[in-house]
Design a protein around this motif. Structure first.
Motif, PDB file in Angstrom:
ATOM      1  N   ARG A 300       0.838  -1.188   0.000  1.00 19.56           N
ATOM      2  CA  ARG A 300       0.000   0.000   0.000  1.00 19.56           C
ATOM      3  C   ARG A 300       0.882   1.250   0.000  1.00 19.56           C
ATOM      4  N   MET A 301       0.555   2.209  -0.886  1.00 15.85           N
ATOM      5  CA  MET A 301       1.256   3.483  -0.927  1.00 15.85           C
ATOM      6  C   MET A 301       0.393   4.509  -0.190  1.00 15.85           C
ATOM      7  N   TYR A 302       0.967   5.173   0.808  1.00 15.97           N
ATOM      8  CA  TYR A 302       0.190   6.085   1.639  1.00 15.97           C
ATOM      9  C   TYR A 302       0.380   7.554   1.289  1.00 15.97           C
ATOM     10  N   LEU A 303       1.629   7.971   1.030  1.00 17.42           N
ATOM     11  CA  LEU A 303       1.917   9.391   0.891  1.00 17.42           C
ATOM     12  C   LEU A 303       2.977   9.637  -0.174  1.00 17.42           C
ATOM     13  N   TYR A 304       2.881  10.796  -0.835  1.00 21.64           N
ATOM     14  CA  TYR A 304       3.994  11.306  -1.628  1.00 21.64           C
ATOM     15  C   TYR A 304       4.555  12.495  -0.861  1.00 21.64           C
ATOM     16  N   LEU A 305       5.832  12.421  -0.481  1.00 19.64           N
ATOM     17  CA  LEU A 305       6.428  13.386   0.437  1.00 19.64           C
ATOM     18  C   LEU A 305       7.149  14.529  -0.267  1.00 19.64           C
ATOM     19  N   GLY A 306       7.190  14.516  -1.606  1.00 19.62           N
ATOM     20  CA  GLY A 306       7.947  15.535  -2.288  1.00 19.62           C
ATOM     21  C   GLY A 306       9.328  15.025  -2.606  1.00 19.62           C
ATOM     22  N   PRO A 307      10.113  15.858  -3.315  1.00 21.83           N
ATOM     23  CA  PRO A 307      11.350  15.451  -3.969  1.00 21.83           C
ATOM     24  C   PRO A 307      11.531  13.945  -4.101  1.00 21.83           C
ATOM     25  N   GLN A 308      10.691  13.305  -4.949  1.00 23.14           N
ATOM     26  CA  GLN A 308      10.898  11.934  -5.436  1.00 23.14           C
ATOM     27  C   GLN A 308      10.495  10.829  -4.462  1.00 23.14           C
ATOM     28  N   HIS A 309      10.172  11.154  -3.207  1.00 24.29           N
ATOM     29  CA  HIS A 309       9.967  10.126  -2.200  1.00 24.29           C
ATOM     30  C   HIS A 309       8.489   9.798  -1.946  1.00 24.29           C
ATOM     31  N   PHE A 310       8.209   8.492  -1.928  1.00 22.49           N
ATOM     32  CA  PHE A 310       6.924   7.967  -1.493  1.00 22.49           C
ATOM     33  C   PHE A 310       7.093   7.298  -0.132  1.00 22.49           C
ATOM     34  N   PHE A 311       5.964   7.157   0.568  1.00 24.72           N
ATOM     35  CA  PHE A 311       5.952   6.435   1.841  1.00 24.72           C
ATOM     36  C   PHE A 311       4.905   5.333   1.735  1.00 24.72           C
ATOM     37  N   GLY A 312       5.341   4.081   1.925  1.00 23.41           N
ATOM     38  CA  GLY A 312       4.427   2.962   1.755  1.00 23.41           C
ATOM     39  C   GLY A 312       4.643   1.872   2.774  1.00 23.41           C
ATOM     40  N   LEU A 313       3.855   0.806   2.635  1.00 26.15           N
ATOM     41  CA  LEU A 313       3.848  -0.277   3.615  1.00 26.15           C
ATOM     42  C   LEU A 313       3.962  -1.623   2.925  1.00 26.15           C
ATOM     43  N   ASN A 314       4.836  -2.464   3.454  1.00 23.18           N
ATOM     44  CA  ASN A 314       4.855  -3.885   3.135  1.00 23.18           C
ATOM     45  C   ASN A 314       4.325  -4.620   4.356  1.00 23.18           C
ATOM     46  N   PHE A 315       3.268  -5.419   4.171  1.00 21.38           N
ATOM     47  CA  PHE A 315       2.581  -6.020   5.302  1.00 21.38           C
ATOM     48  C   PHE A 315       3.490  -6.902   6.153  1.00 21.38           C
ATOM     49  N   ILE A 316       4.553  -7.404   5.563  1.00 16.33           N
ATOM     50  CA  ILE A 316       5.466  -8.288   6.300  1.00 16.33           C
ATOM     51  C   ILE A 316       6.665  -7.530   6.851  1.00 16.33           C
ATOM     52  N   PHE A 317       7.260  -6.662   6.007  1.00 15.66           N
ATOM     53  CA  PHE A 317       8.526  -6.023   6.383  1.00 15.66           C
ATOM     54  C   PHE A 317       8.369  -4.597   6.895  1.00 15.66           C
TER      55      PHE A 317
END
Length: 361
Positions: A300-317
């Motif tokens: 799941r991708m939650y946020l785009y933080l600016g300058p190229q970076h996304f914040f997401g989740l891997n259910f296991i890691f």
């Protein structure tokens, strides 16, 4: 021979410019340097300039945990800082949305709502209309740049029981309230009759972020925009690949603000699974912006933080930062007691303050 005078004087304009690039924690200390600096930092023009500079930097991730012991933290690719919420909401955060350095917080039942600046540690508890039979809530928070006003959109879906002979039916009746920080009041907002009740039945429990003065509610059939400048709902925006089976696409993201535009991440469901970012253009058409790397293990991708970076989740890691241009991934290191996250929000620090703000203890 007359000695040459050494001029170490900086003009007030130059001091203004230099200070506007400093983090809030340093600016709060700089207020004590002299009356001139205090006057500069407290001025509305400086607060606006500092916010503008902050928005050019990569945003942080604000997290609220289910664990009542540690309430929230602010994370960047390099660092993580634990925060203490206002005592009135300790351990009760159900919703969290951020805009211009202010954070709207609420408990699950939305009977406690506050606006909070984590950097200056100021907050304001709001009077909340009473909905004794409200069972489904949706909360959005954004900024009206025309009216210079911060607003909260609150959707309450009420259960109405109707007795007809021996049959008891239950109908879901949505109502909308809008809070204005400028006048410190709530008002009812008309919900368009063209939106079917099934939309509200399947409404997600929170709005998307403020994207260019609009909030988007996700429900059955697409996204419903709310214009913060005119205080009205717009026409339903149909999601791309609405028929997941036929189109063989799976939605993999929340509603994203990608460089000021509405965006979503989808995954193809074929043999070669590919994640793609789709953006809504000015004409109301969905266009594919780019593909993300094929072996990106994000559920799941939650946020785009600016300058190229996304914040997401891997259910296991766990949670990860992803740079889509450099194709690099960095895992977010959690303390053992912060692994269970209730809510996340994109956060940009600021000095923004509202009338009626109190200082945290």
């Amino acid at each position: 021979m007359a000695s040459k005078r050494c001029n170490n004087y900086l003009s007030e304009e130059m001091v203004f410019l230099i200070l506007s690039y400093l983090p809030v924690i340093l600016l709060l200390r700089c207020k004590s340097v002299c009356k001139t600096w205090l006057s500069i930092i407290n001025s509305p023009q400086f607060v606006e300039a500092h916010l503008s500079n902050s928005k050019k930097k990569q945003a942080s991730v604000l997290k609220a945990s289910y664990d009542w012991r540690v309430l929230s933290s602010m994370d960047t690719v390099e660092d993580s800082v634990e925060l203490k919420l206002p005592s009135c909401l300790e351990g009760k955060v159900g919703y969290m949305r951020s805009c211009n350095g202010l954070v709207c917080l609420s408990n699950e039942g939305c009977d406690s709502i506050c606006i909070w600046n984590p950097c200056t540690r100021q907050y304001k508890m709001l009077f909340v209309p009473n909905y004794a039979f409200g069972v489904w809530h949706c909360l959005g928070f954004g900024f009206d740049s025309i009216g210079n006003d911060y607003k909260i959109l609150w959707i309450v879906t009420k259960v109405v029981r109707e007795l007809r002979g021996f049959i008891v039916s239950m109908n879901l009746k949505p109502e909308a309230q809008l809070y204005s920080a400028k006048v410190d009041t709530w008002k009812k907002i008309c919900i368009p009759d063209t939106i079917r009740i099934s939309f509200w039945n399947r409404l997600k429990r929170s709005c998307g972020p403020d994207i260019s003065g609009k909030l988007y509610l996700e429900g059955e059939g697409g996204l419903l925009p709310f214009d913060l400048r005119n205080d009205v709902f717009g026409e339903l925006v149909v999601l791309p690949f609405l028929d997941y089976v036929e189109q063989k696409r799976i939605k993999k993201s929340k509603i994203l603000d990608f460089e000021g535009s509405l965006a979503m991440v989808y995954e193809s469901a074929g043999n070669e699974s590919v994640l793609s970012l789709w953006m809504l253009d000015d004409a109301g058409l969905w266009i594919k912006k780019f593909n993300l790397e094929m072996d990106l293990e994000l559920d799941r991708m939650y946020l785009y933080l600016g300058p190229q970076h996304f914040f997401g989740l891997n259910f296991i890691f766990g949670y990860k930062f992803y740079n889509y241009k450099k194709k690099t991934i960095k895992k977010l290191s959690f303390p053992a007691h912060l692994t269970d996250v209730k809510s996340v929000a994109k956060f940009t620090e600021s000095l923004v303050s509202l009338e009626g703000f109190e200082s945290q203890a």
